[in-house]
Design a protein around this motif. Structure first.
Motif, PDB file in Angstrom:
ATOM      1  N   THR A  34       9.219  -0.520  -4.249  1.00  0.00           N
ATOM      2  CA  THR A  34       8.966  -1.208  -2.981  1.00  0.00           C
ATOM      3  C   THR A  34       9.618  -0.516  -1.790  1.00  0.00           C
ATOM      4  O   THR A  34       9.016  -0.413  -0.715  1.00  0.00           O
ATOM      5  CB  THR A  34       9.459  -2.666  -3.074  1.00  0.00           C
ATOM      6  N   LYS A  35      10.854  -0.035  -1.947  1.00  0.00           N
ATOM      7  CA  LYS A  35      11.541   0.606  -0.822  1.00  0.00           C
ATOM      8  C   LYS A  35      10.754   1.822  -0.315  1.00  0.00           C
ATOM      9  O   LYS A  35      10.718   2.083   0.889  1.00  0.00           O
ATOM     10  CB  LYS A  35      12.955   1.020  -1.227  1.00  0.00           C
ATOM     11  N   ALA A  36      10.141   2.556  -1.235  1.00  0.00           N
ATOM     12  CA  ALA A  36       9.346   3.715  -0.832  1.00  0.00           C
ATOM     13  C   ALA A  36       8.082   3.267  -0.113  1.00  0.00           C
ATOM     14  O   ALA A  36       7.650   3.895   0.869  1.00  0.00           O
ATOM     15  CB  ALA A  36       8.992   4.558  -2.050  1.00  0.00           C
ATOM     16  N   GLN A  37       7.470   2.199  -0.581  1.00  0.00           N
ATOM     17  CA  GLN A  37       6.274   1.675   0.074  1.00  0.00           C
ATOM     18  C   GLN A  37       6.583   1.246   1.505  1.00  0.00           C
ATOM     19  O   GLN A  37       5.815   1.521   2.431  1.00  0.00           O
ATOM     20  CB  GLN A  37       5.718   0.500  -0.738  1.00  0.00           C
ATOM     21  N   VAL A  38       7.731   0.603   1.686  1.00  0.00           N
ATOM     22  CA  VAL A  38       8.132   0.171   3.026  1.00  0.00           C
ATOM     23  C   VAL A  38       8.423   1.378   3.914  1.00  0.00           C
ATOM     24  O   VAL A  38       8.003   1.435   5.081  1.00  0.00           O
ATOM     25  CB  VAL A  38       9.370  -0.752   2.967  1.00  0.00           C
ATOM     26  N   GLY A  48       7.209   4.258   8.461  1.00  0.00           N
ATOM     27  CA  GLY A  48       7.216   5.620   8.989  1.00  0.00           C
ATOM     28  C   GLY A  48       5.858   6.052   9.504  1.00  0.00           C
ATOM     29  O   GLY A  48       5.751   6.668  10.574  1.00  0.00           O
ATOM     30  N   MET A  49       4.797   5.722   8.768  1.00  0.00           N
ATOM     31  CA  MET A  49       3.451   6.092   9.203  1.00  0.00           C
ATOM     32  C   MET A  49       3.006   5.279  10.418  1.00  0.00           C
ATOM     33  O   MET A  49       2.274   5.779  11.270  1.00  0.00           O
ATOM     34  CB  MET A  49       2.458   5.895   8.049  1.00  0.00           C
ATOM     35  N   MET A  50       3.445   4.046  10.482  1.00  0.00           N
ATOM     36  CA  MET A  50       3.063   3.208  11.611  1.00  0.00           C
ATOM     37  C   MET A  50       3.757   3.657  12.897  1.00  0.00           C
ATOM     38  O   MET A  50       3.159   3.698  13.973  1.00  0.00           O
ATOM     39  CB  MET A  50       3.410   1.745  11.326  1.00  0.00           C
ATOM     40  N   MET A  51       5.033   4.019  12.770  1.00  0.00           N
ATOM     41  CA  MET A  51       5.825   4.419  13.933  1.00  0.00           C
ATOM     42  C   MET A  51       5.729   5.917  14.237  1.00  0.00           C
ATOM     43  O   MET A  51       6.119   6.361  15.320  1.00  0.00           O
ATOM     44  CB  MET A  51       7.304   4.066  13.699  1.00  0.00           C
ATOM     45  N   GLY A  52       5.261   6.702  13.251  1.00  0.00           N
ATOM     46  CA  GLY A  52       5.269   8.152  13.420  1.00  0.00           C
ATOM     47  C   GLY A  52       6.666   8.720  13.384  1.00  0.00           C
ATOM     48  O   GLY A  52       6.950   9.749  14.002  1.00  0.00           O
ATOM     49  N   GLN A  53       7.559   8.059  12.627  1.00  0.00           N
ATOM     50  CA  GLN A  53       8.964   8.477  12.540  1.00  0.00           C
ATOM     51  C   GLN A  53       9.192   9.218  11.226  1.00  0.00           C
ATOM     52  O   GLN A  53       9.253   8.604  10.169  1.00  0.00           O
ATOM     53  CB  GLN A  53       9.890   7.266  12.641  1.00  0.00           C
ATOM     54  N   GLU A  79      -1.893  -0.151   4.324  1.00  0.00           N
ATOM     55  CA  GLU A  79      -2.079  -0.225   2.869  1.00  0.00           C
ATOM     56  C   GLU A  79      -0.742  -0.310   2.145  1.00  0.00           C
ATOM     57  O   GLU A  79      -0.567  -1.127   1.237  1.00  0.00           O
ATOM     58  CB  GLU A  79      -2.869   0.989   2.385  1.00  0.00           C
ATOM     59  N   TRP A  80       0.211   0.534   2.551  1.00  0.00           N
ATOM     60  CA  TRP A  80       1.511   0.530   1.886  1.00  0.00           C
ATOM     61  C   TRP A  80       2.299  -0.733   2.221  1.00  0.00           C
ATOM     62  O   TRP A  80       2.977  -1.310   1.348  1.00  0.00           O
ATOM     63  CB  TRP A  80       2.309   1.781   2.243  1.00  0.00           C
ATOM     64  N   LEU A  81       2.219  -1.174   3.462  1.00  0.00           N
ATOM     65  CA  LEU A  81       2.917  -2.408   3.836  1.00  0.00           C
ATOM     66  C   LEU A  81       2.337  -3.599   3.082  1.00  0.00           C
ATOM     67  O   LEU A  81       3.076  -4.497   2.655  1.00  0.00           O
ATOM     68  CB  LEU A  81       2.815  -2.645   5.342  1.00  0.00           C
ATOM     69  N   GLN A  82       1.012  -3.599   2.897  1.00  0.00           N
ATOM     70  CA  GLN A  82       0.368  -4.683   2.156  1.00  0.00           C
ATOM     71  C   GLN A  82       0.871  -4.728   0.720  1.00  0.00           C
ATOM     72  O   GLN A  82       1.172  -5.804   0.186  1.00  0.00           O
ATOM     73  CB  GLN A  82      -1.155  -4.473   2.176  1.00  0.00           C
ATOM     74  N   LYS A  83       0.977  -3.572   0.087  1.00  0.00           N
ATOM     75  CA  LYS A  83       1.478  -3.521  -1.294  1.00  0.00           C
ATOM     76  C   LYS A  83       2.906  -4.055  -1.377  1.00  0.00           C
ATOM     77  O   LYS A  83       3.238  -4.846  -2.257  1.00  0.00           O
ATOM     78  CB  LYS A  83       1.431  -2.086  -1.824  1.00  0.00           C
ATOM     79  N   ASP A  94       2.994  -7.364  -3.452  1.00  0.00           N
ATOM     80  CA  ASP A  94       3.493  -7.107  -4.806  1.00  0.00           C
ATOM     81  C   ASP A  94       5.016  -7.133  -4.864  1.00  0.00           C
ATOM     82  O   ASP A  94       5.593  -7.629  -5.828  1.00  0.00           O
ATOM     83  CB  ASP A  94       2.976  -5.760  -5.320  1.00  0.00           C
ATOM     84  N   GLY A  95       5.649  -6.576  -3.839  1.00  0.00           N
ATOM     85  CA  GLY A  95       7.110  -6.515  -3.842  1.00  0.00           C
ATOM     86  C   GLY A  95       7.777  -7.664  -3.127  1.00  0.00           C
ATOM     87  O   GLY A  95       8.997  -7.820  -3.188  1.00  0.00           O
ATOM     88  N   ASN A  96       6.980  -8.505  -2.447  1.00  0.00           N
ATOM     89  CA  ASN A  96       7.520  -9.647  -1.707  1.00  0.00           C
ATOM     90  C   ASN A  96       8.677  -9.224  -0.805  1.00  0.00           C
ATOM     91  O   ASN A  96       9.701  -9.901  -0.709  1.00  0.00           O
ATOM     92  CB  ASN A  96       7.966 -10.752  -2.676  1.00  0.00           C
ATOM     93  N   ASP A  97       8.495  -8.088  -0.117  1.00  0.00           N
ATOM     94  CA  ASP A  97       9.555  -7.514   0.704  1.00  0.00           C
ATOM     95  C   ASP A  97       9.474  -8.066   2.121  1.00  0.00           C
ATOM     96  O   ASP A  97       8.424  -7.981   2.775  1.00  0.00           O
ATOM     97  CB  ASP A  97       9.419  -5.987   0.722  1.00  0.00           C
ATOM     98  N   ASP A  98      10.572  -8.629   2.620  1.00  0.00           N
ATOM     99  CA  ASP A  98      10.544  -9.288   3.929  1.00  0.00           C
ATOM    100  C   ASP A  98      10.347  -8.299   5.083  1.00  0.00           C
ATOM    101  O   ASP A  98       9.684  -8.618   6.079  1.00  0.00           O
ATOM    102  CB  ASP A  98      11.813 -10.111   4.149  1.00  0.00           C
ATOM    103  N   GLU A  99      10.881  -7.076   4.954  1.00  0.00           N
ATOM    104  CA  GLU A  99      10.684  -6.092   6.016  1.00  0.00           C
ATOM    105  C   GLU A  99       9.213  -5.692   6.107  1.00  0.00           C
ATOM    106  O   GLU A  99       8.649  -5.557   7.202  1.00  0.00           O
ATOM    107  CB  GLU A  99      11.554  -4.853   5.776  1.00  0.00           C
ATOM    108  N   ALA A 100       8.572  -5.524   4.947  1.00  0.00           N
ATOM    109  CA  ALA A 100       7.151  -5.191   4.935  1.00  0.00           C
ATOM    110  C   ALA A 100       6.333  -6.338   5.513  1.00  0.00           C
ATOM    111  O   ALA A 100       5.376  -6.114   6.269  1.00  0.00           O
ATOM    112  CB  ALA A 100       6.700  -4.889   3.504  1.00  0.00           C
TER     113      ALA A 100
END
Length: 309
Positions: A194-198, A203-208, A219-223, A227-233
């Motif tokens: 999950t941490k890699a997906q976030v 990173g792709m959204m911000m271009g950072q 797509e990655w944030l959705q996963k 799936d990971g129930n990650d609050d930052e995502a």
């Protein structure tokens, strides 16, 4: 049928089969096909362990660790490690580093970890990388940290792949490289890390540190959010729907994801959800409910929310 499976395992265990005895101990430990019974679990695991079955010796170590009987746990981990079980060797290494059940001995802990790492154990390689990176148990050594981190990542360790990707993304131990950052983060993300997906999504959204790619970011944030129930995502996915980045603008969906993040204790999510209620965006305007969410975030010291109160 779990009960029938347990019956056949018991038959083999009664005949003295060490693997069956160990499996039966696990069944009693976990309550699979039989009623959960810790005493019987220990009894059968000990029978298998007495026949030098390393998996059961490791399982006994785990049970004693959960009971905080660290000296007994260390005894069983040592036996399992001597039987070639690297997982037990790493646990014994950690106990030596912390002084749990054995005299505190960082050199011995690192030696045990290094031995497993040198034989290609990716988890041991990752642990060594962290030791050398943090410098808390051994002298800090970024060169050795990077060496073992790369070894672990090449061995398929998702956490190592993620950390290596983040290093390329942020330029910490390595020169920034967007292509290698994406390559290593995607290897970890494809394993469901999950941490890699976030990291990829944000990173792709911000271009950072990564090439901007809004559709892949979503797509990655959705996963990670689902799936990971990650609050930052969940927070960033809400931002995407709120601003129409990578997806059509949809304030109701944005609010749904802000709420998911807020319910997990994400202060920014609670603050933005409060703003949604305050302004009637994606939800009916409701000032008292807005105040509830501002208060929730503000109580944990989130300054923007406190300024709204």
């Amino acid at each position: 049928n779990e009960a029938m499976g347990a019956w056949w395992v018991r038959k083999a265990a009664d005949l003295g089969d060490a693997e069956a005895q160990g499996r039966l101990g696990q069944l009693y430990r976990d309550g699979i096909g039989v009623a959960k019974n810790k005493e019987l679990a220990v009894s059968w695991l000990q029978k298998a362990a007495a026949q030098d079955f390393p998996l059961s010796q490791n399982d006994l170590g785990d049970l004693h660790t959960m009971d905080h009987s660290f000296a007994e746990a260390a005894k069983w981990y040592r036996k399992a490690a001597e039987g070639g079980m690297e997982e037990a060797q790493l646990k014994l290494a950690e106990m030596s580093l912390r002084g749990w059940g054995v005299p505190e001995n960082p050199q011995e802990g690192v030696r045990l970890c290094l031995d497993a790492a040198s034989r290609g154990n990716a988890e041991a390689q990752m642990q060594l990388a962290l030791y050398y990176l943090e410098g808390t148990r051994v002298a800090r050594d970024p060169v050795r940290a990077l060496f073992w981190l790369r070894k672990s990542a090449e061995g398929g360790h998702a956490s190592a792949q993620c950390l290596l990707g983040v290093n390329y993304k942020e330029g910490w131990l390595l020169p920034p490289n967007k292509d290698l950052a994406r390559q290593w983060l995607e290897k970890a993300a494809q394993q469901g890390y999950t941490k890699a997906q976030v990291a990829l999504g944000v990173g792709m959204m911000m271009g950072q540190g990564l090439q901007r790619d809004n559709s892949r970011a979503v797509e990655w944030l959705q996963k990670a959010a689902q799936d990971g129930n990650d609050d930052e995502a969940q927070l960033h996915l809400g931002m995407c729907y709120c601003s129409g980045v990578g997806v059509p603008k949809d304030l109701e969906k944005a609010t749904k994801w802000f709420r998911q993040a807020a319910l997990q204790g994400n202060d920014e999510g609670a603050h933005v959800l409060g703003l949604s209620y305050l302004n009637g965006e994606g939800v009916p305007e409701d000032e008292p409910r807005a105040v509830q969410w501002f208060t929730r975030a503000g109580a944990r010291g989130y300054a923007p929310a406190n300024r709204k109160l």
